[in-house]
Write an enzyme that holds these catalytic residues in place. Structure first.
Site, PDB file in Angstrom:
ATOM      1  N   HIS A  17       1.681  87.460  24.362  1.00  0.00           N
ATOM      2  CA  HIS A  17       2.512  87.147  23.195  1.00  0.00           C
ATOM      3  C   HIS A  17       2.956  88.446  22.509  1.00  0.00           C
ATOM      4  O   HIS A  17       4.119  88.580  22.095  1.00  0.00           O
ATOM      5  CB  HIS A  17       1.733  86.297  22.179  1.00  0.00           C
ATOM      6  N   LYS A  41      -0.658  69.177  21.878  1.00  0.00           N
ATOM      7  CA  LYS A  41      -1.889  69.958  22.068  1.00  0.00           C
ATOM      8  C   LYS A  41      -2.807  69.817  20.869  1.00  0.00           C
ATOM      9  O   LYS A  41      -2.349  69.878  19.729  1.00  0.00           O
ATOM     10  CB  LYS A  41      -1.559  71.460  22.225  1.00  0.00           C
ATOM     11  N   ARG A  90       6.952  82.529  31.753  1.00  0.00           N
ATOM     12  CA  ARG A  90       6.089  83.170  32.758  1.00  0.00           C
ATOM     13  C   ARG A  90       6.386  82.696  34.168  1.00  0.00           C
ATOM     14  O   ARG A  90       6.165  83.419  35.129  1.00  0.00           O
ATOM     15  CB  ARG A  90       4.613  82.885  32.456  1.00  0.00           C
ATOM     16  N   SER A 127      -2.943  81.464  26.393  1.00  0.00           N
ATOM     17  CA  SER A 127      -3.954  81.065  25.404  1.00  0.00           C
ATOM     18  C   SER A 127      -5.022  80.212  26.087  1.00  0.00           C
ATOM     19  O   SER A 127      -6.206  80.298  25.754  1.00  0.00           O
ATOM     20  CB  SER A 127      -3.294  80.273  24.274  1.00  0.00           C
TER      21      SER A 127
HETATM   22  O1  PNS Z   1       3.187  77.720  22.275  1.00  0.00           O
HETATM   23  P1  PNS Z   1       3.764  76.341  22.446  1.00  0.00           P
HETATM   24  O2  PNS Z   1       2.663  75.303  22.355  1.00  0.00           O
HETATM   25  O3  PNS Z   1       4.603  76.210  23.669  1.00  0.00           O
HETATM   26  O4  PNS Z   1       4.724  76.103  21.188  1.00  0.00           O
HETATM   27  C1  PNS Z   1       5.396  74.871  21.035  1.00  0.00           C
HETATM   28  C2  PNS Z   1       6.096  74.806  19.672  1.00  0.00           C
HETATM   29  C3  PNS Z   1       5.070  74.933  18.552  1.00  0.00           C
HETATM   30  C4  PNS Z   1       7.115  75.924  19.565  1.00  0.00           C
HETATM   31  C5  PNS Z   1       6.808  73.421  19.623  1.00  0.00           C
HETATM   32  O5  PNS Z   1       5.876  72.401  19.801  1.00  0.00           O
HETATM   33  C6  PNS Z   1       7.581  73.224  18.329  1.00  0.00           C
HETATM   34  O6  PNS Z   1       8.689  73.698  18.213  1.00  0.00           O
HETATM   35  N1  PNS Z   1       6.955  72.528  17.350  1.00  0.00           N
HETATM   36  C7  PNS Z   1       7.564  72.273  16.064  1.00  0.00           C
HETATM   37  C8  PNS Z   1       8.086  70.830  15.986  1.00  0.00           C
HETATM   38  C9  PNS Z   1       9.460  70.719  16.615  1.00  0.00           C
HETATM   39  O7  PNS Z   1      10.398  71.415  16.280  1.00  0.00           O
HETATM   40  N2  PNS Z   1       9.608  69.782  17.558  1.00  0.00           N
HETATM   41  C10 PNS Z   1      10.893  69.581  18.205  1.00  0.00           C
HETATM   42  C11 PNS Z   1      10.869  70.123  19.603  1.00  0.00           C
HETATM   43  S1  PNS Z   1       9.965  68.960  20.599  1.00  0.00           S
END
Ligand code: PNS
Length: 159
Positions: A17, A41, A90, A127
């Site tokens: 990250h 998650k 990745r 992670s």
């Molecule tokens: O590191 P990750 O788990 O791939 O991150 C995912 C994240 C947090 C960026 C994504 O779940 C997110 O954007 N969450 C905020 C809610 C949202 O905007 N949802 C709409 C897209 S499904």
């Protein structure tokens, strides 16, 4: 001034990250690392701990601010005046997931997603991998910023 948001669950924030945020910090004037909930998650570390870990990891990057945020990422980007979401990719699985996310976010707001290919030497670090190392009490050197290690140790003592 060009602002971007680097979003993620960052549970916890890894060296992979950090590499991505460092690269984004060279391309944009201002970078927000946004720690957000991923509804798919269940988190291991609470948001405050994740923020502390990301902050110490990004401590040398003057144009980077770590925030925690709720709600929709696309709306956060609009509120922050960001012109792009930056995400690391990745492998093909990441690409497939991130392509859908980029479409959803573009549907919700006029915000584009920029993908940064993971540095090959760091592409295996995730992670999930770090959480496994913690679970089996193995050293985290090379997977997390050295300054973040004492935060993880303190969390482990609490549990
Ligand atoms: O590191 P990750 O788990 O791939 O991150 C995912 C994240 C947090 C960026 C994504 O779940 C997110 O954007 N969450 C905020 C809610 C949202 O905007 N949802 C709409 C897209 S499904």
């Amino acid at each position: 001034m060009k602002t971007c948001v680097v979003p993620g669950s960052f549970d916890p924030f890894t060296i992979g990250h950090l590499d991505m945020v460092e690269r984004a910090a060279k391309m944009f004037d201002k970078v927000y690392v946004a720690i957000m909930a991923n509804s798919e998650k269940k988190g291991t570390f609470d948001l405050a701990t994740r923020k502390k870990i990301a902050e110490v990891s990004c401590g040398d990057l003057k144009n980077v601010t770590v925030i925690t945020a709720e709600g929709l990422l696309a709306e956060l980007c609009v509120a922050l005046g960001a012109v792009a979401i930056v995400k690391g990719v990745r492998n093909v699985a990441d690409y497939s997931y991130e392509a859908d996310m980029a479409d959803i976010n573009r549907h919700l707001a006029p915000i584009d997603t920029v993908w940064l290919p993971a540095r090959p030497s760091l592409a295996f670090i995730s992670s999930t991998f770090v959480r496994e190392l913690i679970k089996y009490e193995r050293p985290l050197d090379g997977a997390m910023h050295p300054d973040a290690l004492h935060i993880i140790e303190a969390e482990m003592i609490k549990k």
